[in-house]
Motif scaffolding. Sequence first.
Motif, PDB file in Angstrom:
ATOM      1  N   CYS A 163       0.751  -1.289   0.017  1.00  0.00           N
ATOM      2  CA  CYS A 163      -0.221  -0.077  -0.208  1.00  0.00           C
ATOM      3  C   CYS A 163       1.044   1.116   0.022  1.00  0.00           C
ATOM      4  CB  CYS A 163      -0.856  -0.230   1.195  1.00  0.00           C
ATOM      5  SG  CYS A 163      -1.664  -1.603   1.593  1.00  0.00           S
ATOM      6  N   TYR A 164       0.553   2.117  -1.033  1.00  0.00           N
ATOM      7  CA  TYR A 164       1.399   3.200  -1.060  1.00  0.00           C
ATOM      8  C   TYR A 164       0.613   4.596  -1.025  1.00  0.00           C
ATOM      9  CZ  TYR A 164       4.513  -0.305  -3.085  1.00  0.00           C
ATOM     10  OH  TYR A 164       5.189  -1.291  -3.453  1.00  0.00           O
ATOM     11  N   LYS A 165       1.552   5.728  -0.647  1.00  0.00           N
ATOM     12  CA  LYS A 165       1.104   7.061  -0.712  1.00  0.00           C
ATOM     13  C   LYS A 165       2.121   7.853  -1.298  1.00  0.00           C
ATOM     14  CE  LYS A 165      -1.361  10.878   0.438  1.00  0.00           C
ATOM     15  NZ  LYS A 165      -0.982  11.494  -1.020  1.00  0.00           N
ATOM     16  N   CYS A 166       1.733   8.903  -2.514  1.00  0.00           N
ATOM     17  CA  CYS A 166       2.613   9.564  -3.011  1.00  0.00           C
ATOM     18  C   CYS A 166       2.145  10.835  -3.547  1.00  0.00           C
ATOM     19  CB  CYS A 166       3.294   8.939  -4.227  1.00  0.00           C
ATOM     20  SG  CYS A 166       2.176   8.423  -5.647  1.00  0.00           S
ATOM     21  N   GLY A 167       2.732  11.780  -4.295  1.00  0.00           N
ATOM     22  CA  GLY A 167       2.305  13.058  -4.738  1.00  0.00           C
ATOM     23  C   GLY A 167       3.349  13.671  -5.359  1.00  0.00           C
ATOM     24  N   ASP A 168       3.744  13.360  -6.813  1.00  0.00           N
ATOM     25  CA  ASP A 168       5.041  13.952  -7.083  1.00  0.00           C
ATOM     26  C   ASP A 168       5.086  15.301  -7.286  1.00  0.00           C
ATOM     27  OD1 ASP A 168       5.468  11.308  -7.306  1.00  0.00           O
ATOM     28  OD2 ASP A 168       5.436  11.113  -9.328  1.00  0.00           O
ATOM     29  N   LYS A 169       3.743  16.061  -7.696  1.00  0.00           N
ATOM     30  CA  LYS A 169       3.755  17.469  -7.970  1.00  0.00           C
ATOM     31  C   LYS A 169       2.902  18.326  -6.891  1.00  0.00           C
ATOM     32  CE  LYS A 169       4.375  17.007 -12.879  1.00  0.00           C
ATOM     33  NZ  LYS A 169       3.965  17.123 -14.432  1.00  0.00           N
ATOM     34  N   THR A 170       2.806  17.622  -5.811  1.00  0.00           N
ATOM     35  CA  THR A 170       1.885  18.283  -4.523  1.00  0.00           C
ATOM     36  C   THR A 170       2.927  19.145  -4.109  1.00  0.00           C
ATOM     37  OG1 THR A 170       2.972  16.793  -2.958  1.00  0.00           O
ATOM     38  CG2 THR A 170       0.688  16.402  -4.194  1.00  0.00           C
ATOM     39  N   PRO A 171       2.430  20.415  -3.043  1.00  0.00           N
ATOM     40  CA  PRO A 171       3.501  21.079  -2.537  1.00  0.00           C
ATOM     41  C   PRO A 171       4.655  20.609  -1.756  1.00  0.00           C
ATOM     42  CG  PRO A 171       1.165  21.705  -2.561  1.00  0.00           C
ATOM     43  CD  PRO A 171       1.030  20.529  -2.879  1.00  0.00           C
ATOM     44  N   HIS A 172       4.474  19.380  -1.185  1.00  0.00           N
ATOM     45  CA  HIS A 172       5.101  18.453  -0.546  1.00  0.00           C
ATOM     46  C   HIS A 172       5.429  17.186  -1.004  1.00  0.00           C
ATOM     47  CE1 HIS A 172       5.327  21.887   2.587  1.00  0.00           C
ATOM     48  NE2 HIS A 172       3.912  21.720   2.455  1.00  0.00           N
ATOM     49  N   PRO A 173       6.217  16.996  -2.087  1.00  0.00           N
ATOM     50  CA  PRO A 173       6.212  15.773  -2.692  1.00  0.00           C
ATOM     51  C   PRO A 173       6.576  14.623  -1.628  1.00  0.00           C
ATOM     52  CG  PRO A 173       7.391  17.316  -3.984  1.00  0.00           C
ATOM     53  CD  PRO A 173       6.974  17.978  -2.936  1.00  0.00           C
ATOM     54  N   HIS A 174       5.965  13.537  -1.722  1.00  0.00           N
ATOM     55  CA  HIS A 174       6.365  12.333  -0.845  1.00  0.00           C
ATOM     56  C   HIS A 174       6.168  10.953  -1.439  1.00  0.00           C
ATOM     57  CE1 HIS A 174       2.078  13.643  -1.025  1.00  0.00           C
ATOM     58  NE2 HIS A 174       1.897  12.286  -0.528  1.00  0.00           N
ATOM     59  N   TYR A 175       6.761  10.229  -0.675  1.00  0.00           N
ATOM     60  CA  TYR A 175       6.544   8.595  -0.988  1.00  0.00           C
ATOM     61  C   TYR A 175       6.394   7.785   0.510  1.00  0.00           C
ATOM     62  CZ  TYR A 175       8.412  10.027  -5.791  1.00  0.00           C
ATOM     63  OH  TYR A 175       8.744  10.657  -6.631  1.00  0.00           O
ATOM     64  N   LEU A 176       5.305   6.975   0.680  1.00  0.00           N
ATOM     65  CA  LEU A 176       5.178   6.417   1.635  1.00  0.00           C
ATOM     66  C   LEU A 176       4.811   4.783   1.287  1.00  0.00           C
ATOM     67  CD1 LEU A 176       2.944   8.596   3.776  1.00  0.00           C
ATOM     68  CD2 LEU A 176       5.320   8.782   3.971  1.00  0.00           C
ATOM     69  N   SER A 177       5.086   3.867   2.135  1.00  0.00           N
ATOM     70  CA  SER A 177       4.662   2.572   2.030  1.00  0.00           C
ATOM     71  C   SER A 177       4.366   1.894   3.078  1.00  0.00           C
ATOM     72  CB  SER A 177       5.825   1.673   1.112  1.00  0.00           C
ATOM     73  OG  SER A 177       6.858   1.425   1.919  1.00  0.00           O
ATOM     74  N   TRP A 178       3.608   0.697   3.119  1.00  0.00           N
ATOM     75  CA  TRP A 178       3.362  -0.121   4.148  1.00  0.00           C
ATOM     76  C   TRP A 178       4.388  -1.051   4.328  1.00  0.00           C
ATOM     77  CZ3 TRP A 178       1.151  -5.542   3.466  1.00  0.00           C
ATOM     78  CH2 TRP A 178       0.911  -6.233   4.449  1.00  0.00           C
ATOM     79  N   ASN A 179       4.843  -1.804   3.529  1.00  0.00           N
ATOM     80  CA  ASN A 179       5.956  -2.741   3.309  1.00  0.00           C
ATOM     81  C   ASN A 179       7.091  -1.961   3.068  1.00  0.00           C
ATOM     82  OD1 ASN A 179       6.185  -5.708   4.547  1.00  0.00           O
ATOM     83  ND2 ASN A 179       7.331  -5.844   2.431  1.00  0.00           N
ATOM     84  N   PRO A 180       8.255  -2.097   3.748  1.00  0.00           N
ATOM     85  CA  PRO A 180       9.429  -1.217   3.275  1.00  0.00           C
ATOM     86  C   PRO A 180       9.930  -1.524   1.960  1.00  0.00           C
ATOM     87  CG  PRO A 180       9.752  -2.412   5.428  1.00  0.00           C
ATOM     88  CD  PRO A 180       8.439  -2.779   4.970  1.00  0.00           C
ATOM     89  N   SER A 181      10.463  -0.579   1.230  1.00  0.00           N
ATOM     90  CA  SER A 181      11.084  -0.776  -0.156  1.00  0.00           C
ATOM     91  C   SER A 181      12.513  -0.858   0.011  1.00  0.00           C
ATOM     92  CB  SER A 181      10.645   0.533  -0.904  1.00  0.00           C
ATOM     93  OG  SER A 181      11.274   0.491  -2.105  1.00  0.00           O
ATOM     94  N   THR A 182      13.103  -1.796  -0.824  1.00  0.00           N
ATOM     95  CA  THR A 182      14.472  -1.953  -1.013  1.00  0.00           C
ATOM     96  C   THR A 182      15.241  -1.361  -2.177  1.00  0.00           C
ATOM     97  OG1 THR A 182      14.294  -4.107  -2.310  1.00  0.00           O
ATOM     98  CG2 THR A 182      14.123  -4.144   0.342  1.00  0.00           C
ATOM     99  N   SER A 183      14.608  -0.533  -2.653  1.00  0.00           N
ATOM    100  CA  SER A 183      14.941   0.312  -4.005  1.00  0.00           C
ATOM    101  C   SER A 183      15.717   1.479  -3.481  1.00  0.00           C
ATOM    102  CB  SER A 183      13.687   0.452  -4.896  1.00  0.00           C
ATOM    103  OG  SER A 183      14.347   1.439  -5.857  1.00  0.00           O
ATOM    104  N   GLU A 184      16.733   1.883  -4.133  1.00  0.00           N
ATOM    105  CA  GLU A 184      17.381   2.980  -3.817  1.00  0.00           C
ATOM    106  C   GLU A 184      16.590   4.531  -4.470  1.00  0.00           C
ATOM    107  OE1 GLU A 184      21.470   2.711  -4.639  1.00  0.00           O
ATOM    108  OE2 GLU A 184      21.983   1.047  -3.320  1.00  0.00           O
ATOM    109  N   THR A 185      16.063   4.195  -5.416  1.00  0.00           N
ATOM    110  CA  THR A 185      15.232   5.324  -6.110  1.00  0.00           C
ATOM    111  C   THR A 185      13.796   5.185  -6.076  1.00  0.00           C
ATOM    112  OG1 THR A 185      15.621   3.974  -7.984  1.00  0.00           O
ATOM    113  CG2 THR A 185      17.258   5.587  -7.621  1.00  0.00           C
ATOM    114  N   PRO A 186      12.826   6.224  -6.373  1.00  0.00           N
ATOM    115  CA  PRO A 186      11.600   5.800  -6.142  1.00  0.00           C
ATOM    116  C   PRO A 186      11.091   4.829  -7.266  1.00  0.00           C
ATOM    117  CG  PRO A 186      12.002   8.245  -6.185  1.00  0.00           C
ATOM    118  CD  PRO A 186      13.448   7.637  -6.362  1.00  0.00           C
ATOM    119  N   ASP A 187      10.436   3.732  -6.693  1.00  0.00           N
ATOM    120  CA  ASP A 187       9.733   2.774  -7.254  1.00  0.00           C
ATOM    121  C   ASP A 187       8.838   1.997  -6.855  1.00  0.00           C
ATOM    122  OD1 ASP A 187       9.268   0.768  -9.330  1.00  0.00           O
ATOM    123  OD2 ASP A 187      11.339   0.087  -9.637  1.00  0.00           O
TER     124      ASP A 187
END
Length: 200
Positions: A163-187
């Motif tokens: 499960c994810y939350k994001c907002g690439d062009k929002t006033p406060h860009p963000h990336y959130l996840s339920w299970n941790p990500s092992t990627s070094e870049t947004p994916d």
Amino acid sequence: MNRYTIKYFPKNIDWDSVPALDVSNVLWLPDCNIRMSQQICYDDNAIYIHQKSVEKNIRAELSTPLAMVCDDSCMEFFFCPDPDSDRYFNFEWNLNSCLYLGFCANRENSVRLVPPNPSELFDAHTALTDDGWELFYKIPLSFIRLFFPDFKLESGALLRANCYKCGDKTPHPHYLSWNPSTSETPDFHRPCDFGTMIFE
């Protein structure tokens, strides 16, 4: 990997008794205090989703088919109905009930799905809240079986999901996840980072 139990409601859903999972892993950018939670339950005919975002300065500009809703304030659910497969659906919604829906095994081979009336098919409803916005929708069993004919909504069945939350062009860009990500870049398109969900 995180685990979550999907509760069964044969008739009316009591959302107050559905456990919420926290989409609280802050990824790739500094923490801007945006948070998300998600509840999931099911009956004999569908999976039901409630997502809630704590977020100021909501961006909701997109409303047309094929729109990249990840640019807006966006809540997402990726899941593999077959735990032995890497093929998954990605449901991505904004406050306008605009849906980006994909089916794939990774970002490179993603197929866009464009149902004629997605808000009607998935019974999607959004609303502003005191501290953000929320979304309710359902994923019919009949829809899942178009791609996974043997899938059953039954006790003991498993999903691999995130499960994810994001907002690439929002006033406060963000990336959130339920299970941790092992990627070094947004994916977000990484089944290797999915957790486990089990039907009660």
